[in-house]
Design a protein around this motif. Structure first.
Motif, mmCIF file in Angstrom:
data_model
loop_
_atom_site.group_PDB
_atom_site.id
_atom_site.type_symbol
_atom_site.label_atom_id
_atom_site.label_comp_id
_atom_site.label_asym_id
_atom_site.label_seq_id
_atom_site.Cartn_x
_atom_site.Cartn_y
_atom_site.Cartn_z
ATOM 1 N N ILE A 684 0.998 -1.045 -0.021
ATOM 2 C CA ILE A 684 -0.103 -0.083 -0.045
ATOM 3 C C ILE A 684 0.846 1.185 -0.038
ATOM 4 O O ILE A 684 1.963 1.103 0.936
ATOM 5 N N PHE A 685 0.679 2.119 -0.977
ATOM 6 C CA PHE A 685 1.260 3.580 -0.905
ATOM 7 C C PHE A 685 0.293 4.367 -0.164
ATOM 8 O O PHE A 685 -0.765 4.766 -0.900
ATOM 9 N N ILE A 686 0.617 5.371 0.765
ATOM 10 C CA ILE A 686 0.029 6.145 1.656
ATOM 11 C C ILE A 686 0.419 7.498 1.001
ATOM 12 O O ILE A 686 1.550 7.865 1.173
ATOM 13 N N HIS A 687 -0.682 8.293 0.555
ATOM 14 C CA HIS A 687 -0.188 9.524 0.248
ATOM 15 C C HIS A 687 -1.415 10.542 1.066
ATOM 16 O O HIS A 687 -2.608 10.360 0.716
ATOM 17 N N SER A 688 -0.958 11.271 1.825
ATOM 18 C CA SER A 688 -1.603 12.159 2.668
ATOM 19 C C SER A 688 -2.343 13.236 1.926
ATOM 20 O O SER A 688 -3.578 13.447 2.443
ATOM 21 N N GLY A 689 -1.869 13.898 1.128
ATOM 22 C CA GLY A 689 -2.482 14.851 0.497
ATOM 23 C C GLY A 689 -3.428 14.749 -0.612
ATOM 24 O O GLY A 689 -3.687 13.403 -1.199
ATOM 25 N N SER A 690 -3.990 15.646 -1.284
ATOM 26 C CA SER A 690 -4.924 15.607 -2.481
ATOM 27 C C SER A 690 -3.983 15.766 -4.004
ATOM 28 O O SER A 690 -2.998 16.440 -3.762
ATOM 29 N N ILE A 691 -4.479 15.055 -5.078
ATOM 30 C CA ILE A 691 -3.930 15.486 -6.215
ATOM 31 C C ILE A 691 -4.991 15.654 -7.234
ATOM 32 O O ILE A 691 -6.316 15.495 -6.932
ATOM 33 N N ASP A 692 -4.435 15.972 -8.414
ATOM 34 C CA ASP A 692 -5.446 16.387 -9.538
ATOM 35 C C ASP A 692 -5.223 15.259 -10.398
ATOM 36 O O ASP A 692 -4.174 14.819 -10.843
ATOM 37 N N ILE A 693 -6.243 14.679 -11.121
ATOM 38 C CA ILE A 693 -6.099 13.552 -12.057
ATOM 39 C C ILE A 693 -6.961 14.123 -13.548
ATOM 40 O O ILE A 693 -7.937 14.985 -13.279
ATOM 41 N N ALA A 694 -6.664 13.616 -14.531
ATOM 42 C CA ALA A 694 -7.418 14.030 -16.035
ATOM 43 C C ALA A 694 -7.240 12.751 -16.714
ATOM 44 O O ALA A 694 -6.623 11.902 -16.497
ATOM 45 N N PHE A 695 -8.381 12.812 -17.718
ATOM 46 C CA PHE A 695 -8.392 11.684 -18.516
ATOM 47 C C PHE A 695 -7.434 11.911 -19.701
ATOM 48 O O PHE A 695 -7.452 13.030 -20.483
ATOM 49 N N ARG A 696 -6.823 10.962 -20.092
ATOM 50 C CA ARG A 696 -5.795 11.128 -20.950
ATOM 51 C C ARG A 696 -6.343 10.353 -22.546
ATOM 52 O O ARG A 696 -6.714 9.181 -22.465
ATOM 53 N N ASP A 697 -6.514 11.151 -23.421
ATOM 54 C CA ASP A 697 -7.062 10.733 -24.669
ATOM 55 C C ASP A 697 -6.227 9.613 -25.292
ATOM 56 O O ASP A 697 -6.724 8.846 -25.884
ATOM 57 N N ASP A 698 -4.774 9.742 -25.132
ATOM 58 C CA ASP A 698 -4.199 8.821 -25.811
ATOM 59 C C ASP A 698 -4.146 7.323 -25.347
ATOM 60 O O ASP A 698 -4.184 6.614 -25.942
ATOM 61 N N GLU A 699 -4.115 7.370 -24.058
ATOM 62 C CA GLU A 699 -4.587 6.086 -23.103
ATOM 63 C C GLU A 699 -6.033 5.684 -22.894
ATOM 64 O O GLU A 699 -5.816 4.710 -22.167
ATOM 65 N N ARG A 700 -6.653 6.639 -22.937
ATOM 66 C CA ARG A 700 -8.067 6.277 -22.601
ATOM 67 C C ARG A 700 -8.060 5.827 -20.926
ATOM 68 O O ARG A 700 -8.819 4.991 -20.528
ATOM 69 N N ARG A 701 -7.371 6.738 -20.216
ATOM 70 C CA ARG A 701 -7.554 6.200 -18.650
ATOM 71 C C ARG A 701 -7.047 7.464 -17.992
ATOM 72 O O ARG A 701 -6.587 8.389 -18.325
ATOM 73 N N PHE A 702 -7.391 7.546 -16.554
ATOM 74 C CA PHE A 702 -7.001 8.697 -15.948
ATOM 75 C C PHE A 702 -5.657 8.479 -15.474
ATOM 76 O O PHE A 702 -5.268 7.513 -15.125
ATOM 77 N N ASP A 703 -5.103 9.859 -15.328
ATOM 78 C CA ASP A 703 -3.652 9.749 -14.941
ATOM 79 C C ASP A 703 -3.443 11.108 -14.114
ATOM 80 O O ASP A 703 -4.122 12.146 -14.200
ATOM 81 N N VAL A 704 -2.529 11.112 -13.205
ATOM 82 C CA VAL A 704 -2.098 12.326 -12.484
ATOM 83 C C VAL A 704 -1.865 13.665 -13.257
ATOM 84 O O VAL A 704 -1.357 13.309 -14.412
ATOM 85 N N GLU A 705 -2.219 14.739 -12.820
ATOM 86 C CA GLU A 705 -1.715 15.808 -13.750
ATOM 87 C C GLU A 705 -1.106 16.806 -12.694
ATOM 88 O O GLU A 705 -1.253 17.065 -11.592
ATOM 89 N N GLY A 706 -0.145 17.521 -13.370
ATOM 90 C CA GLY A 706 0.592 18.631 -12.755
ATOM 91 C C GLY A 706 1.983 18.179 -12.271
ATOM 92 O O GLY A 706 2.061 16.948 -12.041
#
Length: 792
Positions: A684-706
């Motif tokens: 398990i990887f614990i990440h305490s803060g929030s992140i932004d995710i976006a849908f990638r058209d090239d991979e048709r999946r969500f990934d982190v952004e920024g």
């Protein structure tokens, strides 16, 4: 026969070896060999060897060392030597043989056929081109020279030589022909100048044989310390068919890489070289169906000459599609050296005749008894596609099967990728966002578009909290390699026994070649197995070895129902049956066990995903590896209509930890049921803060952004094999859950979850607080590790 001196290394397209040898041309050694074999009791005029010896020694100068220029003075004596070396029934015009000074690329005597092939009519220019590059040639030449020194003076076994290959353009066809260069040094003597030099054997082995560095042995044993006396025999062997087959194998191995159209031209070029005709065209068309409807592979059709003719003649694509369906519904071999068609002939033959095809063959191609495509052979000239062409094509049919099958698999794989990329089903929790963006697109459809601005809005979710988990099968790569190794040992033990039996009982010389190749392959697999070796091994088995064994299956006599060879072959093929054979037992056991583990994990995650969604909507995505990885995102932006509370995040964090314990326990209790015991690790990887995710058209999946958020992705991808600081121990271990964290603020929350599960006897009281080694671009990582209670 000719005595023209030909300095091969001086020609523009043959690189010089840049080595100087202290060599002398002499025929003393072969004369001594003849003397040993002369019958001392026979009459001189009756013993052929005595007569030859007399003819050679009557000229005193011939038995003395001579210069290169002096060799032209003894054509009669060298003709006698040639006749003793070459079988009496062999025709001179069939032999590509020449004499050279010891180990030097200069010819002073040879057959007319050799000179006619190597040189143009003016004897000023070579017709041939060496295939290897200059560096390879130089190393090969050094190995050749020193293999003779080591063998003749130091008692080394002969060192296998990397033979050179040359290509020559056939004046009649304009196509290349390929020849292997062989050199026989039986009549070369090597002598040291002074005492025989000593050298460090270990240094030679490491520096020369392993690194293939010519400078090492040149330094240890300088050539200036030796003299060479005698002559070498150079011969050429036509390997055009073998070379064309090898080219096709290489194309097959690299079929998934590079330009498909260029590869198709390479295939047809190799086929023309194989059959020896520049006028024959080839179409290799795979049988591809979508929803049971024939699909003609566009990349193949684009390169099909006959398709161009038909299109230019005005035949519509749908008509050609119908003709293809007609043939594939009733495939049969059609062979028409001279096409004769009438109104009763199939329509596609009439159409081919109408566009100038006058010699034709159409061969259905099968792989494992399944039709995989056709090989279409045709020419404008009558009789061009003949029996000789068809016989040569039979040699490459196993490769054609593989090429077509690979094309079909590649097409289906691409079809699946498109379906997954373009039509991936959306989870309910995020589907609303896609509908909003799609509606916005439709609302503004037809309006002028601003330059550089995309039509579709970006689909993203801000300030979501990520959770990452990975359940991995321990040492899965090593387990696969060990299973394959064990199965190959079983297969090759049976194979070598069978080939040995064929060689002894059937007296079939080719069995020795097959046996040699089989031993080479299994030795290579044992010592340094690579993906390329496994592919080449598969092609050797299916294209060469198995057809060879099939030849002997039906060779038993009617009064010998228990023919020993047939029994051995049947036993071998029974062993390599993928479903039941012993040579696949280890791989079957491993795949069955891995399938059992992954099926259990996936079913569990699918069930608990439904359960956890009932508290608050989340985005949950699984990834198939040798185990299972998953990402979970939760936050207000995913469900804007529902109030979000940090309690939902804490709830899902607790669920993740307890579910990992449940999965670890579940897979542990599956071990006794597995054919191949496998264990899992939980991370398990614990990440305490929030992140932004976006849908990638090239991979048709969500990934982190920024930029900052990408750091989360980097850490997540690098921690699966992380080690504990200063111990070298892998963090992830079977029977334990590892929790990697970066921020101390989150530690108190997870310690409470662990304590709760320990009180419930789900986790053991063996909690460890660990510091982790520094990863590339990541330091300061820490971890918790706790055991799972398998007894509760």
């Amino acid at each position: 026969m000719k005595t023209h001196i030909l300095h091969i290394a001086d020609q523009k397209n043959i690189p010089s070896t840049s080595l100087h040898l202290n060599s002398t041309i002499s025929f003393t050694k072969i004369i001594q060999e003849i003397r040993k074999r002369v019958n001392p009791q026979g009459a001189a005029d009756m013993d052929p060897l005595m007569m030859r010896l007399k003819q050679l020694t009557d000229e005193p100068r011939f038995v003395q060392p001579m210069t290169l220029e002096e060799t032209g003075e003894f054509p009669l004596q060298m003709a006698h030597i040639y006749r003793m070396l070459v079988p009496g029934l062999a025709r001179e015009e069939d032999n590509l043989i020449a004499f050279c000074p010891p180990l030097e690329p200069t010819v002073f005597y040879g057959t007319d056929a050799f000179y006619d092939l190597m040189m143009d009519k003016s004897f000023e220019r070579l017709n041939c081109q060496v295939i290897e590059d200059c560096s390879t040639l130089s190393k090969d030449y050094v190995r050749l020279v020193y293999s003779v020194i080591l063998e003749k003076l130091y008692g080394f076994p002969p060192i296998p030589q990397a033979l050179q290959t040359i290509s020559i353009i056939d004046e009649c066809t304009g196509l290349p022909r390929y020849y292997r260069v062989n050199i026989d040094n039986s009549y070369v003597d090597v002598s040291p100048i002074g005492e025989l030099p000593l050298f460090n054997l270990e240094r030679l082995r490491k520096g020369w044989q392993e690194k293939l560095d010519p400078s090492v042995i040149l330094e240890v044993l300088p050539l200036s310390l030796f003299t060479f006396d005698g002559f070498s025999i150079l011969s050429l062997t036509d390997i055009t068919i073998d070379y064309a087959q090898e080219e096709l194998k290489n194309i097959l191995i690299n079929r998934d890489r590079g330009n498909a159209e260029a590869q198709y031209h390479q295939i047809t070029g190799s086929l023309r070289t194989l059959v020896g005709s520049p006028h024959i065209e080839f179409d290799l068309i795979p049988l591809i169906r979508v929803n049971n409807r024939l699909i003609i592979n566009p990349s193949t059709i684009r390169t099909s000459p006959i398709h161009h003719r038909l299109v230019e003649a005005g035949y519509p694509e749908n008509k050609l599609q119908e003709l293809g369906e007609e043939y594939f519904d009733h495939p049969e071999l059609l062979f028409m050296p001279t096409m004769q068609v009438d109104d009763s002939s199939p329509e596609y033959l009439q159409i081919f005749k109408s566009v100038g095809v006058n010699s034709f063959a159409l061969m259905p191609v099968y792989c494992s008894r399944e039709l995989v495509g056709i090989l279409n052979i045709y020419a404008n000239k009558d009789g061009e596609v003949n029996e000789a062409v068809m016989a040569k094509l039979d040699l490459i049919m196993p490769l054609a099967e593989q090429i077509l099958q690979k094309d079909i698999l590649a097409f289906n794989r691409r079809l699946d990728e498109v379906i997954k990329d373009e039509f991936t089903s959306l989870q309910d929790s995020v589907e609303w966002k896609f509908k909003e963006v799609a509606w916005d697109f439709l609302k503004h459809e037809g309006e002028p578009q601003e330059p550089g601005k995309k039509r579709l809005q970006k689909i993203n979710f801000k300030d979501v909290f990520p959770l990452y988990g990975a359940i991995d099968i321990r040492n899965s790569t090593l387990e696969r390699g060990d299973a394959l190794q064990a199965d190959l040992e079983i297969q090759f033990a049976a194979l070598i026994n069978t080939l040995t039996l064929i060689g002894k009982r059937a007296g079939f010389g080719l069995a020795e070649t097959m046996l040699y190749n089989a031993r080479n392959f299994i030795e290579k697999i044992r010592n340094n197995r690579s993906d390329s070796d496994e592919v080449q091994l598969q092609y050797f088995l299916e294209s060469e070895l198995h057809p060879f064994l099939r030849h002997f299956e039906s060779k038993g006599q009617a009064d010998q129902p228990q023919d020993e060879i047939a029994i051995a072959i049947a036993d071998y093929f029974a062993r390599i049956d993928e479903q039941k054979g012993a040579a696949f037992a280890n791989r079957r056991a491993l795949e069955a066990s891995m399938g059992m583990v992954n099926t259990a994990i996936n079913q569990y995650l699918d069930l608990v995903k439904i359960e956890v969604q009932q508290t608050y909507p989340i985005y949950f995505e699984k990834f198939r590896t040798d185990g299972v990885e998953y990402d979970i995102y939760i936050g207000q932006s995913i469900a804007p209509e529902r109030p979000y509370s940090p309690l939902y995040l804490k709830n899902i964090r607790f669920w993740q930890l307890s579910s990992m314990a449940a999965i670890g326990k579940m897979t542990h209790h599956l071990v006794p049921s597995m054919e191949k015991p496998l264990h899992t690790t939980q991370l398990i990887f614990i990440h305490s803060g929030s992140i932004d995710i976006a849908f990638r058209d090239d991979e048709r999946r969500f990934d982190v952004e920024g930029g900052y958020n990408i750091r989360y992705q980097v850490i997540k991808k690098r921690i699966d094999k992380v080690h504990i600081l200063q111990t070298g121990e892998r963090l992830t271990q079977p029977g334990k859950i590892a929790l990697v964290y970066f921020n101390e603020d989150i530690l108190k929350e997870y310690l409470a979850y662990i304590s709760t599960l320990q009180n419930q006897n789900i986790l053991l009281n063996d909690l460890e607080l660990l510091e982790l080694e520094e990863l590339q671009g990541v330091n300061g990582l820490k971890a918790l590790r706790v055991g799972i209670n398998f007894e509760q």
